[in-house]
Design an enzyme around this catalytic site. Structure first.
Site, mmCIF file in Angstrom:
data_model
loop_
_atom_site.group_PDB
_atom_site.id
_atom_site.type_symbol
_atom_site.label_atom_id
_atom_site.label_comp_id
_atom_site.label_asym_id
_atom_site.label_seq_id
_atom_site.Cartn_x
_atom_site.Cartn_y
_atom_site.Cartn_z
ATOM 1 N N CYS A 157 1.177 -1.331 -0.373
ATOM 2 C CA CYS A 157 0.381 -0.228 -0.313
ATOM 3 C C CYS A 157 1.055 1.038 0.121
ATOM 4 O O CYS A 157 1.420 1.740 -1.318
ATOM 5 C CB CYS A 157 -0.920 -0.565 0.988
ATOM 6 S SG CYS A 157 -1.740 0.911 0.802
ATOM 7 N N HIS B 156 -3.380 -4.944 0.614
ATOM 8 C CA HIS B 156 -3.229 -6.199 1.863
ATOM 9 C C HIS B 156 -2.303 -7.905 1.697
ATOM 10 O O HIS B 156 -3.910 -7.742 2.645
ATOM 11 C CB HIS B 156 -3.866 -5.115 3.110
ATOM 12 C CG HIS B 156 -3.358 -3.632 3.464
ATOM 13 N ND1 HIS B 156 -2.390 -3.514 4.408
ATOM 14 C CD2 HIS B 156 -4.174 -2.345 2.379
ATOM 15 C CE1 HIS B 156 -2.497 -2.033 3.439
ATOM 16 N NE2 HIS B 156 -3.622 -1.857 3.057
ATOM 17 N N GLU C 196 -0.635 -9.238 3.634
ATOM 18 C CA GLU C 196 -0.818 -10.156 5.039
ATOM 19 C C GLU C 196 -2.231 -10.300 5.371
ATOM 20 O O GLU C 196 -2.236 -11.692 6.356
ATOM 21 C CB GLU C 196 -0.322 -8.966 6.009
ATOM 22 C CG GLU C 196 -1.091 -7.778 6.055
ATOM 23 C CD GLU C 196 -0.988 -6.350 5.557
ATOM 24 O OE1 GLU C 196 -0.903 -7.012 4.094
ATOM 25 O OE2 GLU C 196 -1.562 -4.949 5.592
HETATM 26 N N1 GLN Z 1 -1.914 6.428 2.115
HETATM 27 C C1 GLN Z 1 -2.348 5.842 1.607
HETATM 28 C C2 GLN Z 1 -3.340 5.766 0.893
HETATM 29 O O1 GLN Z 1 -4.911 6.368 1.566
HETATM 30 C C3 GLN Z 1 -1.427 4.403 1.003
HETATM 31 C C4 GLN Z 1 -2.513 3.834 2.483
HETATM 32 C C5 GLN Z 1 -2.157 2.354 3.386
HETATM 33 O O2 GLN Z 1 -0.871 2.104 3.733
HETATM 34 N N2 GLN Z 1 -3.179 1.619 3.548
HETATM 35 O O3 GLN Z 1 -4.091 5.760 -0.004
#
Ligand code: GLN
Length: 558
Positions: free
Chosen positions: A387, A513, A515
């Site tokens: 992310c 994600h 994980e």
């Molecule tokens: N802050 C970034 C976004 O909103 C990444 C979010 C995250 O890593 N969960 O796109």
């Protein structure tokens, strides 16, 4: 075992202090009963007023666990999903905020016309209703295991305890089992374990009308039979139901120890079940592997919350699962992005076998992360970016390979010359912060003959998301021309989901994600291959062919 007699309930409460591992206990119990043939559903009741933990700081709450359906939930749901190997839904996490939201909406609509709306019965009825109808609508379960957050004695958990007391009363003792997780501290100056805190905590439970059937006694080392007898006598619990639950080297050993202590037999006797013995051989094998790895590899993790391991709970667990596959124990070396920014990447990362940059929000630490990524990209050290970690990898590539020195993310600065990471179109105009990100499971298409395709073994995947920003499509062509492969995209092609550097041993960034979907006996394919690549890097370094020397000096480990 069919559900002829109707659903039964196990309530898990906690006493003395928080952080005793109630979530692990509830998951382990669910796991054992599932392995004995029951259809189990675990739920978590959180007494706070937030509707969900999505708006809470990780320092307050730890990780936010996102489900397929997009709900943002307590990290204990991660344990439930991992131990029971099932996907949960919104109804598996109930908060006071949700209960009051529902009741106040109904009140305004006029549904209670004429009545005074009160904690008892209105709030307690709504809690009971949610406990009895969790998970997927219309599904039947043999047993619902409900864990009550917080510690007995908290003011805010009283309506929940009253609700479960009522369920106990209504359903009867052969249908409801109360399990209390408590602490038996060892006092070194006295050279003794002390049972008084447990006695007090059980007393507090009994004052509100709940007599526990089972006590899970958490302690640093195992407590004796004599001590269990004493606790049982004072708390009106049979000695055999006072279970010693000492600390263990891996949380996956907990269900095995519970089974050895006959916990699942004791509960099935009380709830009138006659269940076949469970087959735990695969789990035992996994625990053996976790405890006896062939090698210890070091993976650097660079995030904002380096001092708070709960903020990265699922990542830590995903590494344990992946380590089993390559006979490697992953030692996570927590590197602070601030330190890297000040002292340079080499100083903190010269002996790592891989780097993980996790998800995150806000600009603090981003420059250090970008510098860390440059180091592993140039030194051919395996990398996984999740992310925000993937977004940082794209910024690094744009700056240092594509020569856009002022490339950055629109999340941090609004008047950028090169907003290489931009706000997603459907996020424009969003003003409310709770539950409004791109949340939950979305499909993606993979390009064949790439590292991610090789990992998944398929070109169609579904992964969980939690973000507002994305790779800016305006720069896609340039990035690809300069050698960054965009190997996974949304089915309509509009969103970049995975990036890779083909000319690197293993460099993968994902907008989702992974994980959150790793399970102990089914590690996530990307974590599995990342750990494999890091293990290869370790072996290379050992035999002298790698660029890095191994150094036993670890800053801190998970
Ligand atoms: N802050 C970034 C976004 O909103 C990444 C979010 C995250 O890593 N969960 O796109």
């Amino acid at each position: 075992m069919t559900n002829k007699e109707g659903t039964k309930y196990i309530f898990v409460t906690g006493g003395v202090v928080s952080s005793l591992g109630k979530g692990i206990a509830a998951s382990s119990l669910g796991f054992l009963l599932q392995r004995r043939g029951l259809k189990v559903q675990n739920i978590k009741l959180d007494p706070y007023l937030n509707v969900d933990p999505g708006t809470m700081n990780p320092y307050q709450h730890g990780e936010v666990f996102v489900l397929d359906d997009g709900s943002e939930t307590d990290l204990d749901l991660g344990h439930y999903e991992r131990y029971l190997d099932m996907s949960l839904v919104k109804g598996n996490n109930v908060t006071t905020g949700q209960i009051y939201n529902t009741i106040i909406t109904r009140e305004r609509r006029g549904d209670y016309l004429g009545a005074t709306v009160q904690v008892i019965p209105h709030v307690t009825e709504e809690i009971k209703n949610r406990i009895k109808n969790p998970g997927r609508r219309g599904e039947q379960y043999d047993v619902i295991i409900a864990e009550i957050g917080g510690t007995v004695g908290d003011i805010e958990s009283l309506p929940f305890l009253e609700a479960i007391r009522q369920i106990g009363q209504e359903e009867g003792s052969s249908n409801v089992c109360f399990v209390h997780v408590t602490l038996v501290p060892y006092i070194p100056t006295a050279g003794e374990f002390k049972t008084k805190p447990t006695q007090h905590s059980v007393k507090a439970l009994r004052e509100i009308g709940i007599q526990p059937n089972v006590l899970l006694c958490r302690s640093a080392t195992p407590i004796s039979e004599a001590l269990r007898q004493k606790i049982g006598l004072f708390c009106s619990v049979q000695t055999k139901s006072v279970i010693a639950a000492p600390d263990v080297p891996t949380i996956y050993e907990v269900p095995l120890n519970f089974h050895k202590s006959l916990l699942d037999d004791i509960i099935s006797d009380q709830l009138d079940w006659s269940l076949p013995q469970p087959d735990l051989s695969d789990w035992e094998k996994m625990v053996e592997k976790i405890k006896n790895p062939k090698r210890r590899i070091k993976i650097g993790i660079c995030g904002k919350y380096v001092n708070l391991k709960d903020a990265y709970k699922s990542i830590i667990e995903a590494f344990v699962h992946a380590g089993v596959e390559s006979d490697s124990e992953v030692q996570l070396v927590w590197v602070s992005s601030e330190d890297i920014k000040k002292g340079g990447a080499e100083k903190f990362m010269h002996d790592i076998n891989g780097l993980l940059i996790p998800g995150g929000f806000g600009e603090r630490g981003v420059e250090g992360k970008i510098e860390a990524i440059r180091f592993v990209r140039e030194n051919k050290i395996p990398f996984l970016g999740i992310c925000l970690g993937m977004q940082c990898a794209v910024i690094e590539y744009a700056r240092n390979v594509c020569d856009l020195s002022d490339a950055h993310s629109y999340e941090f600065y609004r008047d950028l010359k090169h907003p290489i990471i931009h706000l997603m179109a459907d996020q424009e105009g969003v003003t409310e912060l709770g539950g409004t990100m791109r949340l939950g499971a979305y499909p993606a298409k993979l390009i064949k003959d790439t590292k991610s395709y090789k990992a998944y073994g398929t070109d169609e995947i579904s992964e969980r998301h939690r973000h507002r920003y994305e790779v800016n499509n305006v720069y896609r062509e340039m990035l690809e021309k300069e050698g960054l492969a965009l190997t996974g995209v949304s089915p309509d092609g509009r969103l970049v989901e995975i990036i890779e550097i083909p000319d690197h041993p293993w460099f993968v960034g994902v907008q989702f994600h992974p994980e959150l979907k790793s399970r102990p006996t089914r590690p996530h394919p990307l974590f599995r291959d990342f750990v494999r690549a890091a293990s290869d890097h370790y072996e290379g370094a050992q035999s002298g062919s790698g660029s890095n020397s191994q150094n036993e000096n670890v800053k801190s480990s998970a």
